[in-house]
Design an enzyme around this catalytic site. Structure first.
Site, short mmCIF file in Angstrom:
data_model
loop_
_atom_site.label_atom_id
_atom_site.label_comp_id
_atom_site.label_asym_id
_atom_site.label_seq_id
_atom_site.Cartn_x
_atom_site.Cartn_y
_atom_site.Cartn_z
N HIS A 117 49.24 -42.89 -56.52
CA HIS A 117 49.47 -44.34 -56.62
C HIS A 117 48.21 -45.16 -56.38
O HIS A 117 48.30 -46.35 -56.11
CB HIS A 117 50.60 -44.76 -55.67
CG HIS A 117 51.94 -44.19 -56.04
ND1 HIS A 117 53.03 -44.13 -55.18
CD2 HIS A 117 52.38 -43.65 -57.21
CE1 HIS A 117 54.05 -43.58 -55.81
NE2 HIS A 117 53.69 -43.27 -57.02
N CYS A 148 31.43 -58.15 -65.22
CA CYS A 148 31.68 -58.50 -66.62
C CYS A 148 32.45 -59.81 -66.74
O CYS A 148 32.70 -60.29 -67.84
CB CYS A 148 32.46 -57.38 -67.33
SG CYS A 148 34.24 -57.40 -67.00
N GLY A 185 57.57 -36.70 -45.42
CA GLY A 185 57.59 -38.15 -45.19
C GLY A 185 57.78 -38.99 -46.44
O GLY A 185 57.24 -40.08 -46.53
N THR A 186 58.52 -38.46 -47.38
CA THR A 186 58.82 -39.26 -48.57
C THR A 186 60.33 -39.32 -48.79
O THR A 186 61.02 -38.32 -48.61
CB THR A 186 58.10 -38.73 -49.84
OG1 THR A 186 58.56 -39.50 -50.96
CG2 THR A 186 58.33 -37.26 -50.10
N GLU A 213 64.99 -37.86 -41.87
CA GLU A 213 66.39 -37.84 -42.32
C GLU A 213 66.48 -37.09 -43.64
O GLU A 213 65.46 -36.79 -44.25
CB GLU A 213 66.89 -39.29 -42.50
CG GLU A 213 66.01 -40.09 -43.44
CD GLU A 213 66.27 -41.59 -43.40
OE1 GLU A 213 66.72 -42.10 -42.35
OE2 GLU A 213 66.02 -42.23 -44.44
P1 OAD Z 1 59.53 -44.59 -48.34
O1 OAD Z 1 59.33 -45.75 -47.45
O2 OAD Z 1 60.44 -44.72 -49.50
O3 OAD Z 1 60.04 -43.35 -47.49
C1 OAD Z 1 59.45 -42.96 -46.30
C2 OAD Z 1 60.14 -41.71 -45.82
O4 OAD Z 1 59.46 -41.26 -44.66
C3 OAD Z 1 61.59 -41.89 -45.43
O5 OAD Z 1 62.36 -40.87 -46.04
C4 OAD Z 1 61.61 -41.74 -43.91
O6 OAD Z 1 62.79 -41.10 -43.43
C5 OAD Z 1 60.41 -40.86 -43.68
N1 OAD Z 1 59.74 -41.01 -42.38
C6 OAD Z 1 59.54 -42.14 -41.66
N2 OAD Z 1 58.82 -41.89 -40.56
C7 OAD Z 1 58.54 -40.56 -40.58
C8 OAD Z 1 57.81 -39.67 -39.71
N3 OAD Z 1 57.22 -40.10 -38.62
N4 OAD Z 1 57.74 -38.37 -40.08
C9 OAD Z 1 58.35 -37.92 -41.19
N5 OAD Z 1 59.03 -38.69 -42.05
C10 OAD Z 1 59.14 -40.00 -41.75
O7 OAD Z 1 58.06 -44.11 -48.80
P2 OAD Z 1 57.62 -43.20 -50.04
O8 OAD Z 1 58.58 -42.11 -50.29
O9 OAD Z 1 56.20 -42.87 -49.81
O10 OAD Z 1 54.93 -46.89 -54.43
O11 OAD Z 1 57.73 -44.25 -51.21
C11 OAD Z 1 57.28 -43.90 -52.48
C12 OAD Z 1 56.65 -45.07 -53.17
O12 OAD Z 1 57.51 -46.22 -53.13
C13 OAD Z 1 55.38 -45.60 -52.50
O13 OAD Z 1 54.23 -44.85 -52.82
C14 OAD Z 1 55.29 -46.99 -53.04
C15 OAD Z 1 56.74 -47.41 -52.89
O14 OAD Z 1 57.16 -48.42 -53.73
C16 OAD Z 1 54.01 -47.71 -54.94
O15 OAD Z 1 53.50 -48.60 -54.29
C17 OAD Z 1 53.66 -47.42 -56.36
#
Ligand code: OAD
Length: 245
Positions: A117, A148, A185-186, A213
């Site tokens: 990203h 530019c 963590g996604t 979760e």
């Molecule tokens: P999210 O905010 O959707 O999800 C974060 C995840 O991390 C959740 O499932 C939480 O349960 C988990 N989490 C939180 N704290 C944690 C910890 N300490 N250890 C392990 N897990 C933990 O974030 P992403 O999946 O990264 O895109 O979101 C994907 C994309 O959506 C991002 O890159 C961004 C956003 O819109 C763009 O900006 C293009």
């Protein structure tokens, strides 16, 4: 806390691929997107993180990115980032695919990183495409312009935009070849990143999820370890390779 299957698969794997999301940086103090305090609970992505938003109000979008840049410039990698950097030292073929734009993996010492990203600290010219790594933290009153003359934008992927094709292709290739794949963590809801663990699984990888979760991919992976990545990853590299973080 780790299963014998996980330990033995990690020990013998010559190819480990890791996908990270905002949760990995949460313990550093970077807000996630979809949690209770997530950014998308307070802000509307289409008003701040889309091409149309930028064209109609570039100043507002730049203010939002300046705010996030300042926040990120003040935080440090956490033990989860460091554990992944050390993992790269001991695994023959290691690749870190991240959805995060905060650059904390690099600060922690990771080297082979595919940033799906983009990177929030970098600017890109909307006219000529030139990238500027030395972009100001705070754009201030004047909108940043390229030499530019074109308008500069943050070099991140916005809603509705394509991911950088070469990086995406490399990520899918890595996923196909992985022996162990960690999804950490996604929320696993944003495509195409969310399909990487499933591609790895289909191609025979041992797929493990680390999250606070369960997620939409939980039922399809080999194991889900519930907890904080900043606590689990140091313990994992400790048990598998005797690495101390
Ligand atoms: P999210 O905010 O959707 O999800 C974060 C995840 O991390 C959740 O499932 C939480 O349960 C988990 N989490 C939180 N704290 C944690 C910890 N300490 N250890 C392990 N897990 C933990 O974030 P992403 O999946 O990264 O895109 O979101 C994907 C994309 O959506 C991002 O890159 C961004 C956003 O819109 C763009 O900006 C293009």
């Amino acid at each position: 806390m780790f299963t014998p299957d996980l330990i033995s698969n990690m020990k013998r794997a010559a190819r480990i691929v890791v996908l990270t999301g905002a949760g990995v940086s949460a313990e550093s103090g970077v807000p996630t997107f979809r949690g209770e305090d997530g950014l998308w609970k307070k802000f509307r992505p289409e008003e701040l993180a889309s091409f149309d938003a930028f064209i109609s109000n570039p100043r507002l979008v730049w203010e939002w990115y300046s705010y996030r840049r300042r926040l990120i410039s003040e935080v440090k990698p956490n033990p989860g980032h460091y554990a992944l950097a050390r993992m790269e030292d001991v695994v023959e073929n290691f690749c870190l695919v991240t959805q995060n734009v905060d650059g904390l993996h690099r600060s922690a010492g990771s080297r082979r990183i595919l940033e799906l990203h983009g990177n929030i600290m970098r600017n890109r010219c909307m006219e000529c495409g030139r990238k500027d790594e030395s972009a100001d933290l705070d754009v201030g009153d004047r909108l940043p312009r390229c030499r530019c003359g074109g308008l500069m934008r943050p070099d991140v992927v916005w809603f509705g935009e394509m991911l950088p094709q070469e990086i995406l292709n490399s990520a899918f290739r890595e996923a196909e070849e992985a022996e162990v794949f960690l999804s950490i963590g996604t929320s696993a809801v944003v495509q195409p990143a969310a399909s990487l663990p499933l591609v790895a699984k289909r191609n025979g990888a041992y797929v493990v999820e680390i999250n606070m979760e369960s997620t939409p991919i939980t039922s399809q992976v080999d194991e889900t370890i519930l907890g904080k990545s900043g606590e689990i990853l140091p313990r994992l590299v400790g048990e598998v390779w005797g690495i101390e973080i």
